[in-house]
Design a protein around this motif. Structure first.
Motif, PDB file in Angstrom:
ATOM      1  N   UNK A  46      42.991  99.176  60.916  1.00 22.21           N
ATOM      2  CA  UNK A  46      43.043  99.790  60.123  1.00 22.21           C
ATOM      3  C   UNK A  46      42.940  98.982  58.400  1.00 22.21           C
ATOM      4  N   UNK A  47      41.954 100.198  57.661  1.00 23.44           N
ATOM      5  CA  UNK A  47      41.512  99.361  56.256  1.00 23.44           C
ATOM      6  C   UNK A  47      42.165  99.012  55.140  1.00 23.44           C
ATOM      7  N   UNK A  48      42.668  98.748  54.305  1.00 20.76           N
ATOM      8  CA  UNK A  48      43.488  99.665  53.172  1.00 20.76           C
ATOM      9  C   UNK A  48      42.603  98.520  52.015  1.00 20.76           C
ATOM     10  N   UNK A  49      42.958  98.863  51.098  1.00 19.10           N
ATOM     11  CA  UNK A  49      42.426  99.138  49.919  1.00 19.10           C
ATOM     12  C   UNK A  49      43.748  97.576  48.965  1.00 19.10           C
ATOM     13  N   UNK A  50      43.305  96.798  48.719  1.00 18.17           N
ATOM     14  CA  UNK A  50      43.922  95.264  47.924  1.00 18.17           C
ATOM     15  C   UNK A  50      43.290  95.670  46.578  1.00 18.17           C
ATOM     16  N   UNK A  51      44.176  95.110  45.109  1.00 23.45           N
ATOM     17  CA  UNK A  51      43.564  94.341  44.159  1.00 23.45           C
ATOM     18  C   UNK A  51      42.249  94.769  43.976  1.00 23.45           C
ATOM     19  N   UNK A  52      41.749  95.218  44.834  1.00 26.18           N
ATOM     20  CA  UNK A  52      40.238  96.017  44.041  1.00 26.18           C
ATOM     21  C   UNK A  52      39.430  94.941  45.479  1.00 26.18           C
ATOM     22  N   UNK A  53      40.323  94.459  46.470  1.00 18.86           N
ATOM     23  CA  UNK A  53      39.509  94.095  47.772  1.00 18.86           C
ATOM     24  C   UNK A  53      39.226  95.392  48.737  1.00 18.86           C
ATOM     25  N   UNK A  54      38.935  94.975  50.185  1.00 14.44           N
ATOM     26  CA  UNK A  54      39.262  95.817  51.461  1.00 14.44           C
ATOM     27  C   UNK A  54      40.052  94.792  51.751  1.00 14.44           C
ATOM     28  N   UNK A  55      40.850  95.508  52.912  1.00 16.62           N
ATOM     29  CA  UNK A  55      41.524  94.913  53.841  1.00 16.62           C
ATOM     30  C   UNK A  55      41.496  94.997  55.634  1.00 16.62           C
ATOM     31  N   UNK A  56      41.784  94.442  56.217  1.00 17.97           N
ATOM     32  CA  UNK A  56      42.341  94.700  57.407  1.00 17.97           C
ATOM     33  C   UNK A  56      43.404  94.282  58.374  1.00 17.97           C
ATOM     34  N   UNK A  57      44.031  95.392  58.759  1.00 24.12           N
ATOM     35  CA  UNK A  57      45.256  94.769  58.977  1.00 24.12           C
ATOM     36  C   UNK A  57      45.197  95.183  61.149  1.00 24.12           C
ATOM     37  N   UNK A  58      45.901  94.633  61.687  1.00 20.64           N
ATOM     38  CA  UNK A  58      45.297  95.109  62.867  1.00 20.64           C
ATOM     39  C   UNK A  58      46.821  94.120  63.940  1.00 20.64           C
ATOM     40  N   UNK A  59      47.065  94.333  64.915  1.00 22.01           N
ATOM     41  CA  UNK A  59      48.457  93.612  65.951  1.00 22.01           C
ATOM     42  C   UNK A  59      47.380  93.093  66.772  1.00 22.01           C
ATOM     43  N   UNK A  60      47.387  91.628  66.719  1.00 25.04           N
ATOM     44  CA  UNK A  60      47.179  90.687  67.877  1.00 25.04           C
ATOM     45  C   UNK A  60      47.771  90.771  69.612  1.00 25.04           C
ATOM     46  N   UNK A  61      47.276  89.896  70.169  1.00 24.67           N
ATOM     47  CA  UNK A  61      48.104  89.767  71.468  1.00 24.67           C
ATOM     48  C   UNK A  61      48.995  89.595  71.289  1.00 24.67           C
ATOM     49  N   UNK A  62      49.953  88.427  70.477  1.00 19.57           N
ATOM     50  CA  UNK A  62      51.598  88.238  70.383  1.00 19.57           C
ATOM     51  C   UNK A  62      52.254  89.199  70.611  1.00 19.57           C
ATOM     52  N   UNK A  63      51.846  90.648  69.870  1.00 20.79           N
ATOM     53  CA  UNK A  63      52.517  91.350  69.073  1.00 20.79           C
ATOM     54  C   UNK A  63      52.633  91.199  67.980  1.00 20.79           C
TER      55      UNK A  63
END
Length: 131
Positions: A46-63
């Motif tokens: 998912x994308x999220x806004x953080x401090x005026x910038x765009x961020x990405x958050x996800x869960x990798x292969x190691x959870x």
């Protein structure tokens, strides 16, 4: 025909060497590059806004949850937030993108072309000798 064969023989032999000598090492080099390259993995994020910038958050292969800020300014109305598909490097998860990776195949293509020139020149030289 002997004059034509005398003229074409050295050219074909030179083109054989010009094709094989750099072509085969380039193919080996392309194989080594392909084997050492880390695999890119796709994950839902998912994308999220953080401090005026765009961020990405996800869960990798190691959870493990991964978060990365992009160099893209976020919009004020929150239109940049939502679910996306994230492509990331399995060896270095901080290397991520919303676009799939594009690999450079220049070494492989050049190696195949030069090796092909060497093979065609060798076959041409053998045909010339048979005539």
């Amino acid at each position: 025909m002997a004059g034509f064969a005398d003229f074409l023989g050295p050219i074909l032999e030179m083109m054989t060497w010009v094709g094989f000598v750099p072509g085969v090492p380039l193919l080996v080099w392309a194989w080594v590059i392909a084997r050492r390259r880390c695999q890119w993995v796709t994950a839902d994020g998912e994308q999220f806004a953080a401090g005026g910038f765009l961020g990405l958050r996800w869960v990798d292969l190691e959870l493990e949850e991964r978060k990365v800020l992009l160099d893209i300014a976020a919009t004020e109305d929150g239109a940049g937030t939502g679910s996306v598909v994230v492509h990331y490097d399995a060896c270095h998860p901080s290397r991520c993108s919303l676009e799939p990776p594009r690999y450079d195949h220049t070494v492989l293509i050049l190696g195949w072309i030069l090796t092909g020139v060497g093979i065609v020149s060798t076959i041409g030289g053998l045909v010339l000798v048979a005539l």
